[in-house]
Design a protein around this motif. Structure first.
Motif, PDB file in Angstrom:
ATOM      1  N   VAL A 406     -27.582  -7.414  -7.611  1.00 60.18           N
ATOM      2  CA  VAL A 406     -26.442  -7.970  -8.343  1.00 60.18           C
ATOM      3  C   VAL A 406     -26.845  -9.280  -8.999  1.00 60.18           C
ATOM      4  CG1 VAL A 406     -24.184  -9.108  -8.035  1.00 60.18           C
ATOM      5  CG2 VAL A 406     -24.577  -6.833  -7.075  1.00 60.18           C
ATOM      6  N   LYS A 407     -27.581 -10.093  -8.179  1.00 60.72           N
ATOM      7  CA  LYS A 407     -28.014 -11.393  -8.728  1.00 60.72           C
ATOM      8  C   LYS A 407     -28.900 -11.202  -9.959  1.00 60.72           C
ATOM      9  CE  LYS A 407     -30.394 -15.598  -7.148  1.00 60.72           C
ATOM     10  NZ  LYS A 407     -29.625 -16.552  -7.899  1.00 60.72           N
ATOM     11  N   ALA A 408     -29.886 -10.299  -9.839  1.00 62.87           N
ATOM     12  CA  ALA A 408     -30.820 -10.040 -10.930  1.00 62.87           C
ATOM     13  C   ALA A 408     -30.087  -9.506 -12.158  1.00 62.87           C
ATOM     14  CB  ALA A 408     -31.864  -9.023 -10.464  1.00 62.87           C
ATOM     15  N   TYR A 409     -29.126  -8.498 -11.883  1.00 58.47           N
ATOM     16  CA  TYR A 409     -28.372  -7.914 -13.012  1.00 58.47           C
ATOM     17  C   TYR A 409     -27.524  -8.985 -13.676  1.00 58.47           C
ATOM     18  CZ  TYR A 409     -29.476  -3.009 -11.904  1.00 58.47           C
ATOM     19  OH  TYR A 409     -30.110  -1.842 -11.715  1.00 58.47           O
ATOM     20  N   ALA A 410     -26.973  -9.865 -12.886  1.00 60.68           N
ATOM     21  CA  ALA A 410     -26.101 -10.906 -13.443  1.00 60.68           C
ATOM     22  C   ALA A 410     -26.903 -11.867 -14.321  1.00 60.68           C
ATOM     23  CB  ALA A 410     -25.411 -11.661 -12.304  1.00 60.68           C
ATOM     24  N   GLU A 411     -28.113 -12.262 -13.770  1.00 64.22           N
ATOM     25  CA  GLU A 411     -28.973 -13.166 -14.538  1.00 64.22           C
ATOM     26  C   GLU A 411     -29.407 -12.490 -15.851  1.00 64.22           C
ATOM     27  OE1 GLU A 411     -30.770 -15.635 -10.726  1.00 64.22           O
ATOM     28  OE2 GLU A 411     -32.057 -14.188 -11.785  1.00 64.22           O
ATOM     29  N   PHE A 416     -29.040 -11.348 -21.664  1.00 65.46           N
ATOM     30  CA  PHE A 416     -28.666 -10.396 -22.747  1.00 65.46           C
ATOM     31  C   PHE A 416     -27.574 -10.989 -23.620  1.00 65.46           C
ATOM     32  CE2 PHE A 416     -30.171  -6.649 -20.009  1.00 65.46           C
ATOM     33  CZ  PHE A 416     -31.335  -6.495 -20.748  1.00 65.46           C
ATOM     34  N   LEU A 417     -26.615 -11.687 -23.027  1.00 67.72           N
ATOM     35  CA  LEU A 417     -25.523 -12.287 -23.802  1.00 67.72           C
ATOM     36  C   LEU A 417     -26.052 -13.398 -24.688  1.00 67.72           C
ATOM     37  CD1 LEU A 417     -22.509 -12.440 -21.283  1.00 67.72           C
ATOM     38  CD2 LEU A 417     -22.671 -11.069 -23.334  1.00 67.72           C
TER      39      LEU A 417
END
Ligand code: ADP
Length: 615
Positions: A406-411, A416-417
């Motif tokens: 989750v942490k990696a995907y969030a970072e 990406f944003l």
């Protein structure tokens, strides 16, 4: 069994008494025989009283009828005439014939006329050989008495006729002189003929006890006692009886009551006597009745009485014996019954004791069970905690990994944003959301597992529960790299049970299966759902070492474990077993023929209408 039976003993006494009474009656009867005989003899004599008076009256009648005849006949002039002129041959036949006619008319034996010397001048039997005419009877007392006393009477055996007769005589007067005597003889033999018809013997004896009349001709002129010299001389003088026939009879007299006596003749014949007198003739009339019939009657009567008493006694004895037997049987039955009742009472008290003990034991069991249940509930909880402890490592791994992701995907999403790659950022956010869902799901199951079951038994979806269990076991299975083969049915299956607890059971089975295959490089587990009538089964098969006999025997016992301390408490199967039982189902284990163990959860199918249990 009691042998002292008072009633029957009393009856035995009565029987003995009857026997004694019978004996006494028999002895008394025999002792009383003479009196009974006497009674019957007197009865007999009394009966014959009439015979006696009849005999006396007929004799008296016959004598009385003829007594006055000579005096009347003496009045006849022809008699005086013939006495005046005895040799008048013109008159004599006439006189004779007249006497004959008169004798016939008066029905007497003979009439004859004697001169003062006793010589017979005329006689009614002048025609017969035994005619008295020309015979002298001056020795006869009737002649002498007629001459001297004016009348004479006598009885004797006729010296001319040889027939017994009674003589009456009267003087014939010629003026004042006695010219002669007229005599009448009557025969009395006809009485004897009448008497002979009866069973009695009748005798008529004179003053000297000479039997003058009797229906037994051999007794004629026999004497009842020895004759005195005087009497003998007188008899000889008057030629009353033939002297050679005056033989005394051997007669004994024994007095009987009522002025009666028994006469024994020649030691042979016994008679009971009735005696009367014909005073005018100086005669005694005796009716002799044989004693034999009376004695026989007496004995028969006595025998009858004794027989009757014997019979009555016998009947009494039989009756009493029967009664005694009946009573005995009754008392035996009573004794039996009493014994039976006693035994029943003993058994009943034994049973009551056993019952009380049982009730006590049941109560103790119930208390123990209650304690056990409490302990079990506590242990379930403890077991769960232990499982949780076991699982914590795996769980932290399971949670840490998605958290790191989750942490990696969030970072990455942020990056990406920043680079305006909104599409990639959205993908990452979606992935993050999915992982959060997964973690929420795990935590939810853990919560369920930890919670004390308060749910009711209702219809639960078996497939849902299986899904949840598999999901809960997911981290562990993954950690062991296990392969789970599960052919999930398409249609839902409803069973009777509690969702949380059933899940707990399945988790436990899967957990045990994994443990059993710890040594294998690639653990495999097969889950199948089977429908059999109203039963719904879940079978969990592993490919481990299977169950040894010892393990099979103790598998479901609490605290039975083969695992090392800290790894297993030995509670899982015991608790599972009870849970399934609570659902109305069974939990069983067996070995697969190709190796490995199979655990079968057999549950009751439930109706849709029961509704799905809320979590
Ligand atoms: P625990 O797992 O804490 O030992 P359980 O009641 O779950 O307690 O199991 C009792 C014992 O039954 C285990 O120790 C193990 O020896 C045996 N057992 C249970 N499941 C299996 C299985 N699938 N294969 C072989 N043995 C098993």
């Amino acid at each position: 069994m009691t042998t002292s039976l008072p009633k029957t003993r009393r009856i035995r006494h009565a029987i003995r008494n009857i026997a004694v009474i019978i004996g006494v009656v028999v002895v008394a009867g025999l002792a009383a025989l003479p009196r009974i005989e006497q009674y019957f003899l007197i009865q007999t004599a009394e009966r014959e009283e009439a015979t006696l008076s009849l005999a006396i009256q007929s004799i008296r009648g016959a004598l009385d009828r003829s007594e006055a005849l000579p005096a009347l006949l003496a009045e006849r002039p022809i008699l005086t005439e013939i006495l005046r002129d005895p040799d008048n041959q013109g008159l004599l036949p006439y006189a004779n014939e007249q006497l004959r006619q008169t004798a016939l008319t008066l029905d007497v034996a003979d009439i004859w006329v004697m001169d003062p010397t006793g010589m017979t001048i005329a006689s009614s039997n002048y025609r017969l050989d035994t005619s008295f005419v020309g015979r002298r009877y001056d020795y006869r007392p009737y002649f002498i008495d007629a001459l001297t006393n004016g009348r004479g009477r006598f009885h004797a055996l006729g010296t001319s006729s040889g027939l017994r007769g009674y003589f009456f005589a009267a003087p014939i007067l010629d003026g004042t002189e006695i010219a002669g005597v007229v005599a009448v003889k009557i025969h009395l033999e006809s009485f004897e003929d009448t008497w002979a018809e009866s069973e009695n013997t009748i005798i008529v004896t004179d003053q000297n006890d000479v039997v003058f009349l009797s229906d037994r001709s051999d007794w004629h002129f026999r004497t009842l006692g020895p004759l005195s010299e005087d009497a003998l001389a007188r008899i000889a003088e008057t030629r009353q009886y033939p002297l050679d026939r005056l033989i005394p009879m051997q007669v004994e007299t024994e007095a009987l009551a009522d002025m009666r006596s028994i006469l024994t003749v020649s030691d042979q014949e016994d008679f009971v006597t009735n005696v009367g007198l014909v005073a005018a003739a100086g005669w005694r009339v005796m009716v002799l009745t044989p004693t034999r019939p009376a004695l026989i009657q007496a004995r028969q009567s006595l025998a009858l009485i004794i027989l009757a008493v014997l019979f009555a006694g016998l009947v009494g004895v039989l009756f009493l014996q029967r009664r005694a037997r009946l009573l005995e049987r009754l008392e035996q039955q009573q004794a039996h019954r009493a014994q039976l009742e006693r035994r029943v009472a003993e058994r009943t008290s034994d049973l009551n004791a056993a019952n009380t003990q049982l009730v006590q034991e049941i109560e103790e069991r119930k208390a123990t069970e209650l304690r056990l249940r409490k302990t079990q509930t506590e242990l379930v909880q403890a077991g769960k905690l232990a499982a949780l402890g076991q699982m914590s490592a795996a769980l932290s791994h399971e949670f840490n990994q998605p958290l790191a992701a989750v942490k990696a995907y969030a970072e990455n999403a942020a990056t990406f944003l920043d680079r305006d790659r909104a599409e990639d950022a959205r993908k990452n956010v979606t992935l993050i959301s999915q992982m959060a869902d997964r973690m929420a799901s795990i935590s939810k199951h853990l919560r369920n597992f930890a919670r004390r079951p308060q749910e009711k038994i209702s219809a639960v979806s078996l497939l849902e529960v299986l899904d949840a269990a598999i999901e809960l076991m997911g981290p562990k299975l993954n950690a062991a790299k296990a392969e789970l083969r599960y052919n999930r049915p398409n249609t839902d299956i409803l069973v009777s049970g509690g969702q949380v607890r059933l899940q707990q059971v399945l988790v436990n089975l899967l957990s045990n299966a994994l443990d059993a295959m710890e040594a294998r490089g690639k653990p495999e587990i097969e889950i199948s759902v089977v429908t059999e009538g109203a039963r719904r089964k879940v079978e969990v098969r592993d490919f481990g070492p299977g169950l040894s006999d010892d393990v099979l025997e103790n598998l479901f016992d609490p605290f039975f474990t083969t695992k090392s301390p800290g790894k297993g408490l030995g509670l899982g199967l015991s608790i599972s077993y009870n849970i399934v039982k609570d659902f109305g189902g069974t939990l069983a284990a067996r070995n697969h023929p190709d190796g490995g163990a199979i655990f079968v959860v057999d549950l009751q199918a439930a109706d849709q209408s029961e509704g799905l249990a809320a979590q």
